[in-house]
Write an enzyme that holds these catalytic residues in place. Structure first.
Site, mmCIF file in Angstrom:
data_model
loop_
_atom_site.group_PDB
_atom_site.id
_atom_site.type_symbol
_atom_site.label_atom_id
_atom_site.label_comp_id
_atom_site.label_asym_id
_atom_site.label_seq_id
_atom_site.Cartn_x
_atom_site.Cartn_y
_atom_site.Cartn_z
ATOM 1 N N ASP A 288 -25.880 -30.737 -1.251
ATOM 2 C CA ASP A 288 -27.268 -31.209 -1.277
ATOM 3 C C ASP A 288 -27.630 -31.916 -2.576
ATOM 4 O O ASP A 288 -28.700 -32.522 -2.681
ATOM 5 C CB ASP A 288 -28.245 -30.049 -1.022
ATOM 6 C CG ASP A 288 -28.001 -28.864 -1.941
ATOM 7 O OD1 ASP A 288 -27.612 -29.059 -3.110
ATOM 8 O OD2 ASP A 288 -28.196 -27.722 -1.490
ATOM 9 N N ASP A 342 -11.581 -30.091 1.857
ATOM 10 C CA ASP A 342 -11.526 -28.648 1.654
ATOM 11 C C ASP A 342 -11.318 -28.343 0.174
ATOM 12 O O ASP A 342 -10.369 -28.832 -0.440
ATOM 13 C CB ASP A 342 -10.391 -28.058 2.480
ATOM 14 C CG ASP A 342 -10.311 -26.557 2.358
ATOM 15 O OD1 ASP A 342 -9.687 -26.077 1.378
ATOM 16 O OD2 ASP A 342 -10.853 -25.857 3.217
ATOM 17 N N ALA A 343 -12.212 -27.548 -0.404
ATOM 18 C CA ALA A 343 -12.171 -27.284 -1.842
ATOM 19 C C ALA A 343 -10.877 -26.594 -2.261
ATOM 20 O O ALA A 343 -10.305 -26.914 -3.314
ATOM 21 C CB ALA A 343 -13.374 -26.432 -2.246
ATOM 22 N N ASP A 360 -20.945 -23.292 -5.373
ATOM 23 C CA ASP A 360 -22.128 -23.062 -4.542
ATOM 24 C C ASP A 360 -21.729 -23.045 -3.068
ATOM 25 O O ASP A 360 -22.262 -23.792 -2.252
ATOM 26 C CB ASP A 360 -23.167 -24.158 -4.811
ATOM 27 C CG ASP A 360 -24.538 -23.807 -4.250
ATOM 28 O OD1 ASP A 360 -24.757 -22.625 -3.917
ATOM 29 O OD2 ASP A 360 -25.386 -24.712 -4.143
#
Length: 498
Positions: A288, A342-343, A360
């Site tokens: 965001d 994908d982190a 987060d």
């Protein structure tokens, strides 16, 4: 006739699996606990198929028209299943009742299909040849459905339209069968009339899917829905009440514009104040852009890398007028690089070193999210840090999910990090926790950015103090092979929500 029925097997097996996937996906979206929902639905569905197969022995005459009638029934019930479930959730207290009634009914009907088909074809082929062909096509159809459902149908069409599309396919099989299968003229007329009626209902449902979705979501959210979008990974809802904007992902509140600054200031600034000269910052999750907005208040930051799985989120918060205003167009800043992947995989492949890492992620409500809070993840992350680097991670509520919070803290500490637990009250969430960590004891600078709404020297000291009802409790370390955190999280939040 053989070819027509073989093609039917391919189609109906795809339809049957898709209805199962729809029920599991909707249940996990609306109820959470993905593993539990899918396990219960798959088990119930397979059991119901067994019941259907057993009941097929009572079908003795007119097997071809009965097979086509079964297809019509599956098309009608399965096609409308998503719409029924969405509408039921906001209206019925015990949502599991219509959920499992639909799963059982569809399972029984699907269980009737293959035994009836085998009996229709038994005079055409030797038994071993018949079984091998029918079952192999059945499994191929299921494979096609399992591949196309997450890649194309769910993200492109949405769950409700997908249900109607496959219902139409089931009815198409029945209608086609009236031309290619041997039937009495009277049966042909009746079956075609029934097919046209069901097909019309499904086409109308497909055409009004947006309206049905809007009505069902309006019953779930008290505020005006200004954006509703299904992505490959999640359902995005944005609501507005007066000047307050809220973001929901899969029905779970992510932030309220009225008080999100408390959350994001606490997530970002302690970490940047704990590093002597933070220049390179990594954000995992946070698509965001609200955390990035806070990072950019530190003028010595030279680059921000944001890694978020869902490109739809980062695109929305980059382009949508209301949403990009909330993050002050932070995602378009020249210092910011957005990577949609994908982190965990990205960390394994990257060779960059960062001064500050901010995490987060969504809460660990299922095993796919729980892996992002394991020792394996933090060990991989540690390779992207040096001895002065610090990390901070949102860690659910230390009040409502006390064991979950301290499990995250202990997991990080088990890898040799010095940890500093933090918490803050966010009115829309309640009490919320974070863990700050580094390879040296945490020490803060005092040069706060000037335009913060909440955090200052006094509050930074206050958020480090935990009252007795949020104090440390004995917990397991969260590893890939035990996923203790997901168990804690499910138990604690279910207790609160029940």
């Amino acid at each position: 006739m053989q070819t027509a029925l073989y093609i039917s097997v391919l189609i109906i097996s795809s339809c049957g699996l898709v209805y199962e996937l729809l029920a599991g996906t909707i249940a996990s979206y609306l109820l959470g606990e993905t593993v539990t929902q899918f396990s219960l639905i798959i088990g119930t569905y397979l059991f119901s198929m067994g019941v259907g197969s057993w009941l097929s022995k009572y079908l003795e005459k007119d097997l071809i028209p009965k097979f086509l009638e079964i297809e019509l029934a599956i098309g009608l019930v399965g096609g409308f299943s998503s719409a029924i479930l969405y509408l039921s959730f906001g209206q019925i207290r015990y949502f599991q009742i219509p959920l499992f009634l639909l799963v059982i009914l569809i399972g029984i009907l699907v269980g009737l299909e293959i035994p009836v088909l085998l009996r229709i074809l038994k005079k055409e082929l030797q038994f071993k040849e018949l079984v091998s062909r029918v079952l192999s096509l059945d499994y191929v159809g299921a494979l096609l459905a399992s591949i196309l459902f997450p890649i194309f149908f769910a993200p492109k069409l949405g769950l409700m339209r997908t249900g109607f599309i496959f219902g139409i396919l089931n009815v198409g099989v029945a209608l086609w069968g009236t031309w290619v299968l041997p039937l009495r003229q009277s049966k042909i007329i009746i079956l075609r009339a029934q097919s046209v009626v069901v097909l019309t209902l499904l086409i109308l449902g497909f055409s009004y899917s947006d309206l049905i979705t809007y009505y069902s979501e309006e019953s779930l959210y008290t505020d005006e829905i200004i954006l509703s979008k299904q992505t490959q990974y999640q359902r995005i809802i944005v609501t507005r009440w007066k000047n307050e904007i809220r973001l929901f992902l899969n029905g779970h509140l992510q932030f309220s514009s009225r008080d999100e600054y408390r959350y994001h200031e606490t997530l970002v600034h302690p970490a940047l104040l704990a590093h002597p000269t933070p220049k390179k910052v990594l954000v995992l999750g946070g698509g965001d852009g609200l955390a990035v907005r806070e990072i950019l208040k530190h003028k010595n930051v030279e680059s921000v890398t944001l890694v978020d799985l869902d490109s739809a989120i980062t695109n929305l918060f980059s382009e949508h007028g209301i949403l990009k205003k909330l993050n002050e167009e932070s995602l378009k800043n020249s210092k910011v690089t957005v990577i949609n992947t994908d982190a965990f995989l990205w960390l394994e492949e990257s060779d960059q070193i960062f001064d500050v890492v901010l995490i987060d992620f969504p809460d660990p409500s299922n095993f796919s999210l729980g892996k992002l809070y394991t020792t394996a993840f933090f060990h991989t992350l540690k390779r992207r840090m040096n001895e002065t680097s610090v990390l901070e991670i949102q860690s659910t509520s230390p009040l409502f999910a006390r064991s979950s919070y301290w499990c995250i803290e202990r997991t990080i500490a088990s890898l040799g990090f010095y940890t500093l637990p933090l918490h803050v009250y966010v009115p829309s969430f309640g009490e919320w926790g974070f863990v700050l960590a580094g390879q040296r004891p945490i020490q803060f600078k005092k040069d706060f950015p000037k335009d913060l709404k909440f955090l200052n020297i006094q509050e930074l000291e206050s958020i480090q103090t935990f009252p007795q009802d949020m104090s440390r409790v004995p917990v397991e370390i969260n590893r890939l092979d035990n996923q203790a955190l997901v168990r804690y999280y499910d138990r604690e939040w279910n207790r609160i929500l029940d």
